[in-house]
Scaffold this active site. Structure first.
Site, PDB file in Angstrom:
ATOM      1  N   LYS A   1     -52.492  79.178  36.090  1.00  0.00           N
ATOM      2  CA  LYS A   1     -52.280  77.804  36.549  1.00  0.00           C
ATOM      3  C   LYS A   1     -50.801  77.635  36.886  1.00  0.00           C
ATOM      4  O   LYS A   1     -49.936  78.134  36.165  1.00  0.00           O
ATOM      5  CB  LYS A   1     -52.689  76.826  35.443  1.00  0.00           C
ATOM      6  CG  LYS A   1     -52.626  75.349  35.872  1.00  0.00           C
ATOM      7  CD  LYS A   1     -53.148  74.410  34.781  1.00  0.00           C
ATOM      8  CE  LYS A   1     -53.103  72.949  35.227  1.00  0.00           C
ATOM      9  NZ  LYS A   1     -53.620  72.037  34.189  1.00  0.00           N
TER      10      LYS A   1
ATOM     11  N   SER B   1     -57.127  68.601  35.593  1.00  0.00           N
ATOM     12  CA  SER B   1     -56.120  69.049  36.533  1.00  0.00           C
ATOM     13  C   SER B   1     -56.169  70.541  36.829  1.00  0.00           C
ATOM     14  O   SER B   1     -55.604  70.989  37.813  1.00  0.00           O
ATOM     15  CB  SER B   1     -54.732  68.702  35.993  1.00  0.00           C
ATOM     16  OG  SER B   1     -54.452  69.450  34.813  1.00  0.00           O
TER      17      SER B   1
ATOM     18  N   SER C   1     -58.231  68.522  30.906  1.00  0.00           N
ATOM     19  CA  SER C   1     -57.927  69.273  32.128  1.00  0.00           C
ATOM     20  C   SER C   1     -58.408  70.713  32.154  1.00  0.00           C
ATOM     21  O   SER C   1     -58.354  71.364  33.195  1.00  0.00           O
ATOM     22  CB  SER C   1     -56.423  69.249  32.402  1.00  0.00           C
ATOM     23  OG  SER C   1     -56.049  67.992  32.920  1.00  0.00           O
TER      24      SER C   1
END
Lengths: 95, 486, 488
Positions: C76, C152, C176
């Site tokens: 990420k 997210s 997330s």
């Protein structure tokens, strides 16, 4: 509680975010929508409840006093917008 | 109208750690810009603070030294504001729950007969990080930012508004300065900014209970500036009020060149620091065991030492206070007594007189600190020993001291020996000199017999001159009196 | 190969049936083919990845390999990785090449020798539940390109769902990891706060943020978590606990397991077909020998308002460092220091990030702190106490991950509050600091497409191994997690 345009301007200044007059009503309305949702908190009785600032109920861990860092100025300043003579440059600051 | 001045001080003492409060960067002074600013100090994305144990230990030492409460649990908070020397956009400090609460500082204000003792209450002391430096030299009209100092550990020590004059404020600052050096938590180097004061100053009509509106003078880094800034500020506030004006709360800077204070432009915005507990740092917990451990390493404190000097050596309160005004003076005094060995106790008053008198005056004259006195404590002890055993008189001792100061000899004995300063105590030799002087000065003898005391002193002077100052003054006195009476 | 588990990949690498360079190239080829549409990665650097793969092969040859050495993964873009551009989904960091590594990067890439395939797209500064707030454009859900992958960690979820990576890292501040895992048919775990170091993970809300694995199965997640967790002296909230093998309990039978169903989760708000899938999962657990009990989390409904005070408050302060002075976006036009700050931040941050900074600034400001921030912290305590009471009655808590399946792109973008409510089941876990995970438990039909439904498991502090065991046993009995989107 809901915000006035003046309050939005004051908060935006505190947060150092430019909010133009054209944007400010839309920003205020969105913020007020969020605040209306948050206001549900006011309905709860929290007398004698200790605030919880951390997810752990532990003591802070400390480190020994030792120099572990070396000079990496060149690497750090490679990503800087403006430097000179090893200094970060900003518009003139008046104290 | 009679005005009363009210002063409270906030002092930032840079703690004597080798690394920063939340990072492993060096705190050494004077490095090239930004070479001691690591990822944490620069607030790169993703970095996290980890607290330096030594900084906490310094705070504990301070708390113990001023009789404060060392909080078993204190909290680090973020103070949010934007400034280029504050990389994170917040300062990690302590707000609601500081590490040290309360305490007192006992000051000796003034000198000699006008000296008086005063106790100033402390509000709190908390740990925080220092900001970087803004350099305003001309970089094409821009300001340069050096973050080497960012993250240096500070103990902010806040007093109650207990001081009533600039003299008291200076005495407070000096006492605090001496204390933080005494307990080894701050080097006290004011030129390098290791010890700096903000003064909150207000005035009120004498007798009025409520405080006047205060103005805060920022960043005073010398005792002289502290005094000048407060004196100017007090005059300005009184004049403003007497002219019918009003004092607005403000943050001001002192300009040493003009001797005036002026409001800071960068503080014109009403501040709203939005303090909240730092989510990166759990509560700081200080156990009783840790406190006890630190306590065991504490030196004798100035107050304790003062009391001991009075009790053990019979020194006056003023002498004891003067000798404990700084760690260096106290150390010097201790070292001199130690060098005297068993005789130390009896000679303590003489040593005190020499340290506070001749030595202090000579240091002042040359602008030197006691730490680099050319006359060492051992040398002074040797000198006092020779006064004590009547080898030399006080007057000769001053000569010997001067010789030691100038490096003309390694010890008092060597100087006395080399320069032949040994006191003449042989009464036969002194009597011979007395007889010669009496014979050579019939005028003075007649005057003395006619009741002129001064003539006696002249005769003593003549004998001492003949003895090249080395005759024992008491013996000279006694013999002269006996002969003149005869 | 693209459906292989980490264990299988590890074995193939160990047996030299494939090299890390070959495996990495295989994924890079898929990324080159699929990513232009899906937009799951914001930064791919094939040369860097292949160099790392080569080093991994050399390490295997030298005989000092970790089980995961040479296994590729997607990171990420919230983790700083030295030499990699690290954007956090923001224009603010468009050109930011990190000069240092996150602890997670050190653990996975340096210590374990895994190979980073690139940095995955995400909601800007992890603020969002749809990946639509990314400056680098939205991510498509591989199950239906017109729908969001969740957020997210939407890029990580889409990357693994489309088999552009065997596994990925994510971070979870209010859901997330779990919500995008649910929306993309993945297994994702948010560990107990403090289990994975936050060093080098760009902070959103420091007291809530926690990194974890997102993969195709509980077993894969267990292996990755074992490699990424561990004490880190650089994060003072990192827990100094013995190293754990999170896969150790995977094969434990579930007989005697007490599963708590919070009645508040099942009251209303959940879509009917989501409820159906969850009910079916409960039935499956009964078959596996678990006992089902009802528990209560009475303050659950306050978790969203409490979160939207605490998270923005922390974020408003955390994001103050992005000021255009030392790194990051600096506006071209400014007249003085204040306008440098204001313009740089107005240009560098997107609308959602600015909103949260403004809300956070407001709730901390003079006169509002007690009513908002302090009150939210007290409610946070109540929520944590609810969980403590519930765990006195059960071993794990079960419920839905998200009230609905993946929504259409743009559907909630105009109404922040609607978007926030999509995290209603996940947020409380972060407030309490507990571990939670999401695993696939079925599908719902929308517009003729099959869309994954996620099942959430919540455990008591440090019960990650148990959670993974509970998930793994379910995955041995079902094949929801093995299903993959069509057309890839």
């Amino acid at each position: 509680m809901s915000l006035t345009l003046d309050q939005v301007a004051r908060i935006a200044h505190l947060a150092r975010i430019e909010v133009t007059p054209a944007e400010s009503e839309a920003v205020r309305d969105k913020l007020n929508g969020i605040l209306a949702m948050i206001d549900e908190l006011q309905s709860v009785d929290t007398t004698n409840v200790a605030p919880m600032a951390h997810a752990q109920d532990l003591a802070q861990r400390l480190r020994d006093d030792a120099v572990t860092e070396t000079d990496r100025r060149a690497a750090y300043q490679a990503v800087a917008p403006e430097t000179e003579a090893g200094l970060y440059l900003v518009p003139k600051v008046i104290e | 109208m009679q005005w009363e001045v009210v002063i409270g001080l906030e002092t930032h003492a840079q703690l004597s750690t080798v690394s920063k409060i939340f990072s492993g960067s060096s705190t050494a002074f004077g490095a090239e810009p930004n070479t001691q600013a690591a990822a944490i100090d620069l607030a790169l994305p993703g970095v996290l603070p980890v607290l330096n144990r030594k900084a906490v230990e310094c705070a504990i030492r301070f708390g113990l030294a001023v009789g404060a409460e060392v909080s078993p649990r204190s909290v680090f908070a973020r103070k949010n504001y934007f400034y280029p020397d504050l990389p994170k956009g917040y300062q990690i400090s302590q707000f609601e729950l500081p590490v040290v609460v309360g305490g007192n500082l006992v000051l000796q204000v003034g000198q000699g007969e006008n000296a008086y003792e005063k106790t100033v209450r402390l509000t709190r002391a908390h740990l925080e990080e220092d900001a970087g430096k803004s350099l305003h030299e001309d970089f094409h009209g821009k300001t340069g930012i050096d973050l080497n100092r960012a993250g240096t550990p500070l103990l902010e020590i806040v007093s109650e508004p207990d001081m009533r004059s600039s003299a008291e404020a200076v005495a407070y600052a000096k006492t605090l300065h001496a204390l933080v050096r005494w307990i080894g938590i701050c080097d006290g180097n004011m030129q390098e900014g290791s010890f700096r004061c903000d003064a909150n100053v207000s005035v009120r009509p004498k007798g009025q209970e409520a405080f006047g509106t205060r103005r805060e003078i920022k960043n005073l880094n010398s005792f002289r500036f502290l005094q000048q800034a407060i004196d100017y500020e007090v005059r300005w506030q009184i004049e403003t009020l007497e002219d019918g004006g009003k004092i607005e709360q403000a943050t001001v800077l002192f300009d040493p060149d003009t001797g005036e204070t002026r409001a800071m432009r960068s503080k014109e915005d009403a501040q709203d620091y939005r303090y909240f507990p730092d989510p990166d740092l759990l509560p700081l917990v200080i156990s009783d065991a840790w406190k006890a451990e630190v306590k065991a390493t504490m030196p004798e404190l100035p107050g304790e030492k003062r009391a001991r000097l009075e009790a053990e050596y019979g020194l006056s309160a003023y002498d004891a206070a003067t000798l404990t005004a700084s760690l260096e003076v106290a150390d010097y005094f201790d070292a001199a007594l130690a060098a005297l060995g068993a005789a130390g106790k009896a000679q303590a008053k003489t040593v005190a007189n020499w340290v506070m008198g001749e030595l202090s005056a000579r240091l002042n004259k040359d602008g030197r600190e006691i730490g680099d006195s050319p006359v060492s404590a051992a040398q002074l002890a040797g000198l006092v020993a020779r006064i004590g055993d009547n080898t030399i008189s006080n007057a000769i001792a001053k000569k010997v001291f001067e010789a030691l100061w100038n490096g003309d000899g390694q010890s008092a004995d060597e100087v006395i020996d080399k320069q032949g300063l040994k006191q003449i105590t042989d009464s036969g030799a002194i009597e011979k000199l007395v007889d010669e002087v009496l014979a050579a000065n019939p005028g003075n003898v007649a005057e003395y017999k006619a009741g002129k005391e001064k003539a006696f002193n002249a005769l003593v002077g003549q004998v001492m001159k003949a003895a090249k100052g080395k005759a024992n003054p008491q013996q000279v006195n006694d013999l002269l009196k006996a002969k003149l009476a005869g | 190969m693209i459906n292989a588990s980490l264990k299988e990949l590890s074995a193939a690498l160990a047996d030299k049936r494939i090299s890390s360079v070959e495996l990495t190239q295989l994924y890079l080829d898929r990324i080159a083919r699929l990513n232009p549409d899906l937009n799951a990665y914001v930064t791919v650097d094939a040369a860097r990845s292949l160099a790392a793969a080569q080093a991994a092969d050399a390490r295997r040859a030298a005989g000092n390999a970790h089980a995961l050495t040479g296994v590729p993964l997607a990171q990420k873009d919230i983790f700083c990785a030295e030499g990699w551009r690290t954007t956090c989904g923001s224009k603010m960091l468009e050109t930011f090449v990190s000069p240092y590594d996150a602890h997670v990067v050190t653990r996975l890439e340096k210590d374990a020798g895994m190979v980073s395939l690139g940095k995955t797209n995400m909601d800007e500064f992890a603020m969002g539940s749809s990946n639509e707030t990314s400056y680098y454009g939205p991510v498509q859900n591989p199950w239906d390109r017109s729908r969001v992958p969740g957020g997210s960690s939407g890029g990580s979820a889409a990357a693994v769902a489309a088999r552009m990576a065997p596994i990925a890292t994510g971070t979870d501040t209010g859901g997330s990891i779990r919500q995008p895992a649910a929306l993309c048919n993945l297994t994702g775990l948010k560990p107990t706060y403090g289990v994975v170091s936050r060093w080098g993970m760009i902070a959103f809300a420091s007291s809530l943020d926690q990194a974890g694995p997102m993969g195709k199965s509980a077993e894969d997640c267990a292996l990755l978590l074992s490699a990424m967790a561990g004490f880190d002296p650089k994060d003072s909230t990192s827990l100094d606990r013995p190293v754990e093998d999170y896969a150790r309990d995977l094969e434990q039978p579930l007989a005697g397991l007490k599963i708590g169903l919070p009645k508040e989760f099942f009251a209303d708000g959940m879509n009917a077909d989501v409820a159906q899938a969850v009910e079916a999962a409960i039935a499956e657990y009964r078959k596996l020998g678990a006992e089902i009990v009802e528990v209560s989390l009475p303050n659950m409904k306050l978790s969203v308002p409490a979160y939207y005070v605490i998270a923005p408050a922390e974020a408003s302060s955390n994001l103050s460092r992005f000021d255009g002075v030392r790194y990051g976006h600096r506006a071209a036009e400014y007249t003085d220091l204040t306008s440098l700050y204001k313009n740089s931040r107005a240009e560098g941050f997107g609308a959602e990030v600015k909103r949260r900074i403004l809300i956070g600034t407001y709730v901390l400001s003079h006169g509002y702190y007690d009513a908002y921030y302090l009150q939210a912290q007290k409610v946070r305590r109540l929520i944590a106490q609810d969980f403590a009471a519930a765990f006195a009655q059960c071993d794990v808590i079960l419920g839905p991950t998200s009230p609905d399946v993946a929504f259409r792109a743009g559907e909630k973008a105009a109404d922040p509050v609607q978007m926030y409510l999509s995290d209603i089941y996940t947020i409380a876990v972060n407030l309490a600091g507990l571990p939670g995970m999401s695993l696939p438990c079925g599908f719902a039909q929308r517009d003729g497409k099959r869309l994954p439904v996620g099942l959430q498991l919540i455990g008591d502090y440090f019960s990650e191994a148990r959670l993974l065991n509970v998930a793994h046993q379910y995955q041995r009995a079902t094949d929801w997690h093995q299903q993959m989107p069509e057309g890839l």
